[in-house]
Design a protein around this motif. Sequence first.
Motif, PDB file in Angstrom:
ATOM      1  N   ARG A 149       0.819  -1.217   0.000  1.00 12.40           N
ATOM      2  CA  ARG A 149       0.000   0.000   0.000  1.00 12.40           C
ATOM      3  C   ARG A 149       0.850   1.262   0.000  1.00 12.40           C
ATOM      4  N   HIS A 150       2.158   1.090   0.088  1.00 16.37           N
ATOM      5  CA  HIS A 150       3.089   2.225   0.099  1.00 16.37           C
ATOM      6  C   HIS A 150       4.084   2.089  -1.049  1.00 16.37           C
ATOM      7  N   ALA A 151       3.582   1.697  -2.207  1.00 14.02           N
ATOM      8  CA  ALA A 151       4.462   1.478  -3.363  1.00 14.02           C
ATOM      9  C   ALA A 151       5.200   2.744  -3.759  1.00 14.02           C
ATOM     10  N   ASP A 152       4.649   3.910  -3.394  1.00 10.42           N
ATOM     11  CA  ASP A 152       5.324   5.167  -3.744  1.00 10.42           C
ATOM     12  C   ASP A 152       6.642   5.339  -2.995  1.00 10.42           C
ATOM     13  N   TYR A 153       6.898   4.545  -1.960  1.00 12.90           N
ATOM     14  CA  TYR A 153       8.181   4.609  -1.268  1.00 12.90           C
ATOM     15  C   TYR A 153       9.342   4.185  -2.178  1.00 12.90           C
ATOM     16  N   ALA A 154       9.040   3.517  -3.280  1.00 11.35           N
ATOM     17  CA  ALA A 154      10.089   2.993  -4.161  1.00 11.35           C
ATOM     18  C   ALA A 154      11.066   4.078  -4.591  1.00 11.35           C
ATOM     19  N   GLY A 155      10.581   5.255  -4.881  1.00  8.58           N
ATOM     20  CA  GLY A 155      11.471   6.317  -5.348  1.00  8.58           C
ATOM     21  C   GLY A 155      11.749   7.377  -4.315  1.00  8.58           C
ATOM     22  N   GLU A 156      11.383   7.128  -3.066  1.00 10.90           N
ATOM     23  CA  GLU A 156      11.500   8.160  -2.048  1.00 10.90           C
ATOM     24  C   GLU A 156      12.758   8.033  -1.203  1.00 10.90           C
ATOM     25  N   ARG A 157      13.178   9.179  -0.699  1.00  7.03           N
ATOM     26  CA  ARG A 157      14.171   9.249   0.366  1.00  7.03           C
ATOM     27  C   ARG A 157      13.388   9.635   1.615  1.00  7.03           C
ATOM     28  N   LEU A 158      13.066   8.618   2.414  1.00  3.85           N
ATOM     29  CA  LEU A 158      12.112   8.744   3.518  1.00  3.85           C
ATOM     30  C   LEU A 158      12.796   9.114   4.826  1.00  3.85           C
ATOM     31  N   LEU A 159      12.258  10.137   5.485  1.00  2.00           N
ATOM     32  CA  LEU A 159      12.713  10.511   6.820  1.00  2.00           C
ATOM     33  C   LEU A 159      11.533  10.463   7.775  1.00  2.00           C
ATOM     34  N   ARG A 160      11.671   9.678   8.823  1.00  2.79           N
ATOM     35  CA  ARG A 160      10.722   9.687   9.934  1.00  2.79           C
ATOM     36  C   ARG A 160      11.468  10.209  11.156  1.00  2.79           C
ATOM     37  N   LEU A 161      10.870  11.199  11.825  1.00  2.19           N
ATOM     38  CA  LEU A 161      11.555  11.793  12.975  1.00  2.19           C
ATOM     39  C   LEU A 161      11.508  10.884  14.192  1.00  2.19           C
ATOM     40  N   ALA A 162      10.464  10.097  14.339  1.00  7.56           N
ATOM     41  CA  ALA A 162      10.391   9.159  15.457  1.00  7.56           C
ATOM     42  C   ALA A 162      11.396   8.034  15.236  1.00  7.56           C
ATOM     43  N   ALA A 163      12.095   7.641  16.285  1.00  3.53           N
ATOM     44  CA  ALA A 163      13.146   6.626  16.181  1.00  3.53           C
ATOM     45  C   ALA A 163      12.558   5.244  15.895  1.00  3.53           C
ATOM     46  N   ILE A 164      13.395   4.353  15.406  1.00  3.78           N
ATOM     47  CA  ILE A 164      12.961   3.025  14.977  1.00  3.78           C
ATOM     48  C   ILE A 164      12.456   2.170  16.129  1.00  3.78           C
ATOM     49  N   GLU A 165      12.790   2.520  17.369  1.00  2.00           N
ATOM     50  CA  GLU A 165      12.267   1.756  18.500  1.00  2.00           C
ATOM     51  C   GLU A 165      10.768   1.970  18.697  1.00  2.00           C
ATOM     52  N   HIS A 166      10.196   2.953  18.017  1.00  2.00           N
ATOM     53  CA  HIS A 166       8.743   3.140  18.018  1.00  2.00           C
ATOM     54  C   HIS A 166       8.136   2.246  16.939  1.00  2.00           C
ATOM     55  N   ASN A 167       7.031   1.606  17.268  1.00  2.00           N
ATOM     56  CA  ASN A 167       6.442   0.595  16.387  1.00  2.00           C
ATOM     57  C   ASN A 167       6.253   1.053  14.955  1.00  2.00           C
ATOM     58  N   ASN A 168       5.556   2.190  14.789  1.00  2.00           N
ATOM     59  CA  ASN A 168       5.224   2.604  13.436  1.00  2.00           C
ATOM     60  C   ASN A 168       6.438   3.040  12.641  1.00  2.00           C
ATOM     61  N   SER A 169       7.432   3.593  13.308  1.00  2.00           N
ATOM     62  CA  SER A 169       8.655   3.949  12.589  1.00  2.00           C
ATOM     63  C   SER A 169       9.340   2.696  12.050  1.00  2.00           C
ATOM     64  N   LYS A 170       9.386   1.658  12.888  1.00  2.00           N
ATOM     65  CA  LYS A 170      10.014   0.415  12.433  1.00  2.00           C
ATOM     66  C   LYS A 170       9.256  -0.165  11.248  1.00  2.00           C
ATOM     67  N   ARG A 171       7.935  -0.148  11.333  1.00  2.00           N
ATOM     68  CA  ARG A 171       7.131  -0.728  10.265  1.00  2.00           C
ATOM     69  C   ARG A 171       7.337   0.050   8.962  1.00  2.00           C
ATOM     70  N   HIS A 172       7.341   1.380   9.027  1.00  2.00           N
ATOM     71  CA  HIS A 172       7.518   2.152   7.793  1.00  2.00           C
ATOM     72  C   HIS A 172       8.937   2.041   7.249  1.00  2.00           C
ATOM     73  N   ARG A 173       9.913   1.829   8.119  1.00  2.00           N
ATOM     74  CA  ARG A 173      11.270   1.549   7.617  1.00  2.00           C
ATOM     75  C   ARG A 173      11.271   0.248   6.818  1.00  2.00           C
ATOM     76  N   LEU A 174      10.557  -0.756   7.312  1.00  2.00           N
ATOM     77  CA  LEU A 174      10.460  -2.026   6.592  1.00  2.00           C
ATOM     78  C   LEU A 174       9.690  -1.855   5.281  1.00  2.00           C
ATOM     79  N   TYR A 175       8.643  -1.032   5.289  1.00  2.00           N
ATOM     80  CA  TYR A 175       7.901  -0.764   4.054  1.00  2.00           C
ATOM     81  C   TYR A 175       8.819  -0.164   2.991  1.00  2.00           C
ATOM     82  N   ALA A 176       9.643   0.807   3.421  1.00  2.00           N
ATOM     83  CA  ALA A 176      10.545   1.453   2.463  1.00  2.00           C
ATOM     84  C   ALA A 176      11.546   0.452   1.892  1.00  2.00           C
ATOM     85  N   LEU A 177      12.086  -0.427   2.744  1.00  2.00           N
ATOM     86  CA  LEU A 177      13.010  -1.458   2.270  1.00  2.00           C
ATOM     87  C   LEU A 177      12.316  -2.393   1.284  1.00  2.00           C
TER      88      LEU A 177
END
Length: 461
Positions: A149-177
């Motif tokens: 559902r986040h296919a647009d991450y394919a061409g993005e340089r994604l920055l999330r300010l919340a650290a990866i130890e927060h659930n949603n940050s970790k999940r969106h890091r995995l989505y980007a990968l």
Amino acid sequence: MVAAGTELDYAALLRRVDHGTAFLAARGIGPGVTVGLTIRNEVEHLVASLALFALGTRQITLASHDQPKMRRDLADRAGVTHRLIDDPADDDGDDAVLAWPQGDAPAETIPTIPPTSAEGRLFLQTSGTTGRTNILEFSESQIGLQAERHADYAGERLLRLAAIEHNNSKRHRLYALWNGGTNIFFDSREADLIGFVRDRRVSCLDISRMHAEGLPHLKGADQLAALKIRTGGSAVPWPTRAAIEQAVSRNLYVRYAASETGAIAMALPGEHDADECSGRPVAGVEIRIVDSTGADLPPGEVGRIGIRAPGMVERYHDNAEQTAARFRDGWFYPGDVGYRRADGQIVVQGRADEMIVMNGLNIFPKEIEAVLESHPEVRYAAALAIESRIHGDIPVAAVELSGEASDAAVTGAELTRWAHPLLGLRAPKRIVIVPALPRNSQGKVMKRDLIPLFEAKRPRL
């Protein structure tokens, strides 16, 4: 992946993961094992997470920002057998504690690990209605389905300010990968967010509502006109959306999501209005609005929201009561109340369990909060109910003043009088001013923590 002093392409990332996989396998980590991660370094945390997936283990973050007792309790509930750490201070002498090997290793020293048919699994937490967090267990396949559902991450340089130890940050890091995007990690020592975004060529900034509130007021924010800004996690008021569109970027996306399902709907640029709509369902997601009997309601009628989505969980890990209440016939009911507009947009009005019912009048906290946050000296507001033997519920509110208003001569009584003509019967009967609203690690206001402020001196009704 780009972080301070580190830049990894996918080939280099794979070598890091292979190195970690070999390290873990040599220490008996594999299927049937549950590993708790207390790894502060964001790049290393993500590498370790991928290595655990590759070995078919279960994993859960035991965040360093949580108290040790909270980490122990969560580890017990998840059945953690081993812990991975990157700080010696977290080593309690247990033989099951492993120090994560940071950095790369020469390719010739990395043995080949036979692939496993076991699928790795990821535990995430979500807030529970009783104050006890719920645990969700996702397979790799489910995370992948959500990532689609986040296919647009394919061409993005994604920055999330919340650290990866927060659930949603970790999940969106995995989505980007999953989609082949670039993960940019924020340096907490960096004071200039605008300069950081510019220098790291960030194309997509994903932020919480708290960060969204402050973004238009940062010096140089108008330099980010081409930036894609995504926010969500809690209701994003119309004034905040308008301020971002006017002062920062018109490329604003507001997401409606749940920990149990992933992304549900997205309000796109040009779709933001005073209804504070949550957008249309994203591809593959079904939304229904039902009445108290479970019957579907037509557009315009308010009811409970149900969701069915690829990759959603079907139960809570150790909470049969909540599972029965929220998951029914393949649908997930998060407890949100809202309606579908004629144009297909979903409008979320709040949570059913936060509904204030005074003398039979239904009052959504969001109604009160929107009015209070329109006051020039109020930054955030949280409306809630105090029980009354006579009236059922009494609406009250706590507010956090804007930085500029910290020394202003505004009182709770003055705000109460100001709000009454705007809200009528729905106006809060008492407003207290607090230095800061209590929030959890995800930035969500913990309303139950505000109740003691009103217990000592209840409104006389």
